[in-house]
Design a protein around this motif. Structure first.
Motif, short mmCIF file in Angstrom:
data_model
loop_
_atom_site.label_atom_id
_atom_site.label_comp_id
_atom_site.label_asym_id
_atom_site.label_seq_id
_atom_site.Cartn_x
_atom_site.Cartn_y
_atom_site.Cartn_z
N ALA A 81 71.74 55.67 -37.23
CA ALA A 81 73.02 55.76 -37.92
C ALA A 81 73.77 54.43 -37.96
CB ALA A 81 73.90 56.82 -37.25
N PHE A 82 73.71 53.66 -36.87
CA PHE A 82 74.56 52.48 -36.74
C PHE A 82 73.79 51.16 -36.69
CE2 PHE A 82 77.48 55.53 -34.21
CZ PHE A 82 78.02 56.02 -35.38
N GLY A 83 72.49 51.21 -36.63
CA GLY A 83 71.70 49.98 -36.61
C GLY A 83 71.32 49.52 -35.22
N GLN A 84 72.21 49.67 -34.26
CA GLN A 84 71.92 49.30 -32.88
C GLN A 84 73.01 49.88 -31.98
OE1 GLN A 84 72.07 44.95 -33.40
NE2 GLN A 84 73.78 44.88 -31.98
N VAL A 85 72.82 49.71 -30.68
CA VAL A 85 73.80 50.14 -29.68
C VAL A 85 74.30 48.92 -28.94
CG1 VAL A 85 74.21 51.56 -27.64
CG2 VAL A 85 72.62 52.36 -29.39
N ALA A 127 69.53 52.06 -22.52
CA ALA A 127 70.52 51.11 -23.01
C ALA A 127 70.05 49.68 -22.78
CB ALA A 127 71.87 51.33 -22.33
N VAL A 128 69.55 49.39 -21.59
CA VAL A 128 69.03 48.05 -21.30
C VAL A 128 67.87 47.72 -22.22
CG1 VAL A 128 67.83 46.65 -19.58
CG2 VAL A 128 69.82 48.00 -18.91
N GLN A 129 66.97 48.67 -22.42
CA GLN A 129 65.84 48.43 -23.32
C GLN A 129 66.32 48.15 -24.75
OE1 GLN A 129 63.09 51.71 -22.95
NE2 GLN A 129 62.76 51.35 -20.76
N GLU A 130 67.35 48.86 -25.17
CA GLU A 130 67.92 48.62 -26.50
C GLU A 130 68.58 47.26 -26.57
OE1 GLU A 130 69.95 48.56 -30.17
OE2 GLU A 130 68.12 49.57 -29.51
N PHE A 131 69.31 46.87 -25.53
CA PHE A 131 69.96 45.55 -25.54
C PHE A 131 68.93 44.42 -25.61
CE2 PHE A 131 73.51 47.55 -22.73
CZ PHE A 131 74.04 48.18 -23.84
N LEU A 132 67.77 44.65 -25.04
CA LEU A 132 66.72 43.63 -25.01
C LEU A 132 65.76 43.73 -26.18
CD1 LEU A 132 65.81 43.78 -21.19
CD2 LEU A 132 67.22 42.06 -22.34
N ARG A 133 65.96 44.71 -27.04
CA ARG A 133 65.02 44.95 -28.14
C ARG A 133 64.93 43.77 -29.08
NH1 ARG A 133 66.22 46.92 -33.16
NH2 ARG A 133 68.25 47.71 -32.48
N GLU A 134 63.68 43.39 -29.40
CA GLU A 134 63.45 42.30 -30.34
C GLU A 134 64.00 42.67 -31.72
OE1 GLU A 134 59.74 39.61 -32.12
OE2 GLU A 134 59.38 41.21 -30.66
N GLY A 135 64.72 41.75 -32.32
CA GLY A 135 65.30 41.99 -33.63
C GLY A 135 66.71 42.53 -33.60
N THR A 149 71.51 38.31 -25.12
CA THR A 149 71.43 39.57 -25.85
C THR A 149 72.75 40.32 -25.82
OG1 THR A 149 70.70 40.84 -23.94
CG2 THR A 149 69.01 39.78 -25.25
N GLY A 150 73.46 40.25 -24.70
CA GLY A 150 74.70 40.99 -24.59
C GLY A 150 74.48 42.48 -24.45
N GLY A 151 75.57 43.21 -24.40
CA GLY A 151 75.53 44.65 -24.19
C GLY A 151 76.31 45.01 -22.94
N ALA A 152 76.98 46.15 -22.97
CA ALA A 152 77.83 46.56 -21.85
C ALA A 152 77.57 48.02 -21.49
CB ALA A 152 79.30 46.37 -22.21
N ILE A 153 77.56 48.28 -20.19
CA ILE A 153 77.46 49.64 -19.66
C ILE A 153 78.65 49.88 -18.74
CG2 ILE A 153 76.12 51.26 -18.26
CD1 ILE A 153 73.62 49.65 -19.00
#
Length: 269
Positions: A81-85, A127-135, A149-153
């Motif tokens: 829905a949103f492209g990424q988390v 969530a961590v796997q998504e934050f590190l996802r290539e692309g 990569t960024g990302g917050a939990i």
């Protein structure tokens, strides 16, 4: 191509604190995946928030956070829905019956640990796997210009992580363990710019109290009532929601591995 609008998954979002947190993100223009196991409440909450006309977009995702496949579906639907988390708020939780170790029912112990700890772990893992996802689109870099990569939990813990008399043994153990999950995650992925923080509320007027069954309570309940007699009262869910949004946003990028008490001085008594 992922959207440039930030997106967040909020669990326990059908009512109480989770709904309040989801509302705050929507006010700030975030895309929000509202996650809950209660389908009817989730549908009603999502429609209510959409009707308010906030800038952000709301997505309802019915899911059981203790089930690995169900958790995977949360991320699949959100990314579709949103492209990424960009952020995760682990807010879903259940109470115990204020029983001590000797009187604790094993089934309830397992249920509380499954929701409060295992659910937060399963979500944080993906969530961590998504934050590190290539692309994945990078949202920020550090002061040196190095791309991260960024990302917050954000994990909603409790003052029960600090006080043995603030809840029963199951709830206390689950929230104590959530602090370990928080600090370990922050330490492991600091160089990738992934932040993880815990917020520890005191008493709050939320659905976890409204829906609570007050029958057959254990002996620790009396100690909680004693704290109530001298505390400064209940914390405000709106202010806590704004703190969560701050920690997930640009101004919170230097904060990771923090354990923040939001209890109006309960743990100071």
């Amino acid at each position: 191509m992922a959207s440039t609008t930030l997106s967040v998954i909020v669990t326990g979002a059908a009512a109480g604190l989770g709904k309040c947190i989801a509302t705050e993100f929507l006010k700030r223009g975030w895309q929000v995946a509202l996650v809950d196991i209660a389908a009817d409440k989730l549908s009603a909450a999502t429609e209510e928030l959409r009707a308010l006309g906030h800038q952000g977009e709301a997505l309802a995702v019915e899911a059981d956070i203790t089930n690995e496949e169900s958790v995977k579906a949360i991320f699949d639907k959100t990314v579709a829905a949103f492209g990424q988390v960009d952020a995760l708020v682990n807010c879903a939780g259940i109470m115990d019956k204020f029983h001590g170790t000797g009187e604790q029912d094993v089934a309830l112990w397992n249920k509380v640990l499954d929701v409060n700890l295992n659910g937060a772990f399963l979500l944080s893992r993906l969530a961590v796997q998504e934050f590190l996802r290539e692309g994945r689109v990078v949202r920020n870099g550090d002061a040196t210009g190095e791309v991260k990569t960024g990302g917050a939990i954000i994990n909603i813990a409790s003052i029960a992580a600090f006080r043995g008399g603030a809840a029963g043994v199951a709830y206390t153990a689950s929230k104590f363990a959530v602090l370990g999950l928080t600090t370990s995650t922050a330490a492991a992925y600091a160089r990738q710019g992934i932040r993880c923080n815990a917020i520890c509320p005191g008493g709050m007027a939320t659905s976890i109290a409204e829906d609570f069954d007050y029958s057959n309570l254990g002996q620790l309940f009396s100690s909680v009532m004693k704290i109530n007699e001298v505390s400064a009262g209940l914390s405000d869910t709106g202010r806590l929601a704004r703190l969560v949004a701050f920690l997930c946003g640009e101004d919170g990028q230097d904060i990771s591995g923090a354990v923040i008490k939001v209890d109006r001085g309960w743990t100071a008594v």
